[in-house]
Design a protein around this motif. Sequence first.
Motif, short mmCIF file in Angstrom:
data_model
loop_
_atom_site.label_atom_id
_atom_site.label_comp_id
_atom_site.label_asym_id
_atom_site.label_seq_id
_atom_site.Cartn_x
_atom_site.Cartn_y
_atom_site.Cartn_z
N VAL A 3 -8.68 7.70 -3.95
CA VAL A 3 -7.56 8.63 -3.79
C VAL A 3 -6.51 7.93 -2.94
O VAL A 3 -6.77 7.56 -1.80
CB VAL A 3 -8.01 9.95 -3.11
CG1 VAL A 3 -6.83 10.87 -2.88
CG2 VAL A 3 -9.09 10.64 -3.94
N ASN A 4 -5.35 7.72 -3.52
CA ASN A 4 -4.27 7.02 -2.82
C ASN A 4 -3.38 7.99 -2.06
O ASN A 4 -3.16 9.12 -2.50
CB ASN A 4 -3.39 6.26 -3.82
CG ASN A 4 -4.10 5.09 -4.44
OD1 ASN A 4 -4.91 4.43 -3.80
ND2 ASN A 4 -3.83 4.83 -5.70
N ASP A 5 -2.84 7.53 -0.96
CA ASP A 5 -1.77 8.28 -0.32
C ASP A 5 -0.48 7.96 -1.07
O ASP A 5 -0.46 7.14 -1.99
CB ASP A 5 -1.66 7.97 1.17
CG ASP A 5 -1.35 6.52 1.48
OD1 ASP A 5 -0.97 5.76 0.56
OD2 ASP A 5 -1.47 6.14 2.66
N LEU A 6 0.61 8.60 -0.71
CA LEU A 6 1.86 8.44 -1.45
C LEU A 6 2.36 7.01 -1.45
O LEU A 6 2.79 6.48 -2.48
CB LEU A 6 2.93 9.39 -0.90
CG LEU A 6 4.22 9.50 -1.68
CD1 LEU A 6 3.96 9.89 -3.13
CD2 LEU A 6 5.16 10.50 -1.04
N ALA A 7 2.27 6.34 -0.31
CA ALA A 7 2.75 4.95 -0.23
C ALA A 7 1.94 4.04 -1.15
O ALA A 7 2.50 3.17 -1.83
CB ALA A 7 2.67 4.46 1.21
N ALA A 8 0.62 4.23 -1.20
CA ALA A 8 -0.22 3.42 -2.07
C ALA A 8 0.03 3.73 -3.54
O ALA A 8 -0.01 2.84 -4.40
CB ALA A 8 -1.69 3.62 -1.73
N LEU A 9 0.31 4.98 -3.84
CA LEU A 9 0.59 5.37 -5.22
C LEU A 9 1.85 4.67 -5.73
O LEU A 9 1.87 4.08 -6.80
CB LEU A 9 0.76 6.89 -5.32
CG LEU A 9 1.06 7.45 -6.70
CD1 LEU A 9 -0.16 7.29 -7.60
CD2 LEU A 9 1.46 8.90 -6.60
N VAL A 10 2.90 4.68 -4.93
CA VAL A 10 4.17 4.06 -5.33
C VAL A 10 4.03 2.54 -5.42
O VAL A 10 4.72 1.89 -6.20
CB VAL A 10 5.30 4.46 -4.35
CG1 VAL A 10 6.59 3.72 -4.64
CG2 VAL A 10 5.55 5.97 -4.43
N ALA A 11 3.10 1.97 -4.66
CA ALA A 11 2.89 0.52 -4.67
C ALA A 11 1.88 0.08 -5.73
O ALA A 11 1.64 -1.12 -5.88
CB ALA A 11 2.43 0.06 -3.30
N ASP A 12 1.31 1.01 -6.48
CA ASP A 12 0.27 0.66 -7.46
C ASP A 12 0.83 -0.29 -8.52
O ASP A 12 1.80 0.03 -9.20
CB ASP A 12 -0.24 1.94 -8.13
CG ASP A 12 -1.37 1.67 -9.08
OD1 ASP A 12 -1.09 1.24 -10.23
OD2 ASP A 12 -2.53 1.87 -8.69
N PRO A 13 0.22 -1.48 -8.66
CA PRO A 13 0.74 -2.48 -9.60
C PRO A 13 0.75 -1.98 -11.05
O PRO A 13 1.71 -2.23 -11.78
CB PRO A 13 -0.20 -3.67 -9.44
CG PRO A 13 -0.88 -3.46 -8.15
CD PRO A 13 -0.90 -1.99 -7.90
N TYR A 14 -0.30 -1.29 -11.47
CA TYR A 14 -0.37 -0.82 -12.86
C TYR A 14 0.77 0.16 -13.15
O TYR A 14 1.46 0.05 -14.16
CB TYR A 14 -1.72 -0.17 -13.15
CG TYR A 14 -1.76 0.48 -14.51
CD1 TYR A 14 -1.91 -0.30 -15.66
CD2 TYR A 14 -1.61 1.85 -14.66
CE1 TYR A 14 -1.92 0.28 -16.92
CE2 TYR A 14 -1.62 2.43 -15.92
CZ TYR A 14 -1.78 1.64 -17.04
OH TYR A 14 -1.78 2.22 -18.28
N LEU A 15 0.96 1.13 -12.26
CA LEU A 15 2.01 2.13 -12.49
C LEU A 15 3.39 1.47 -12.49
O LEU A 15 4.26 1.85 -13.28
CB LEU A 15 1.94 3.23 -11.43
CG LEU A 15 0.69 4.10 -11.49
CD1 LEU A 15 0.68 5.10 -10.34
CD2 LEU A 15 0.56 4.81 -12.82
#
Length: 82
Positions: free
Chosen positions: A6-18
């Motif tokens: 489960v990612n926090d918002l910062a990790a979600l925005v930094a996700d390479p795949y996305l």
Amino acid sequence: MPNGVVNDLAALVADPYLNDTGFFQQIEHPSEGPIVTTSVPVGFSETPGEIRLPPPRLGEHTADLLGELGYGPAEIDEIAGS
């Protein structure tokens, strides 16, 4: 039972795949500056989607919407806290 990170918002925005798939789009908000939002989720060759307006600020359209619902100016001021 399915599970995963489960990612926090910062990790979600930094996700390479996305980011590689174009999931996010950066736009310039007139009062907030550059913001990151999700891209239009579908693509049509003849009528491609686009973000035409920035997201509204909190309460930006409250008075207009209440007026459309039939509330008078005094009621809108009381509800919206103007």
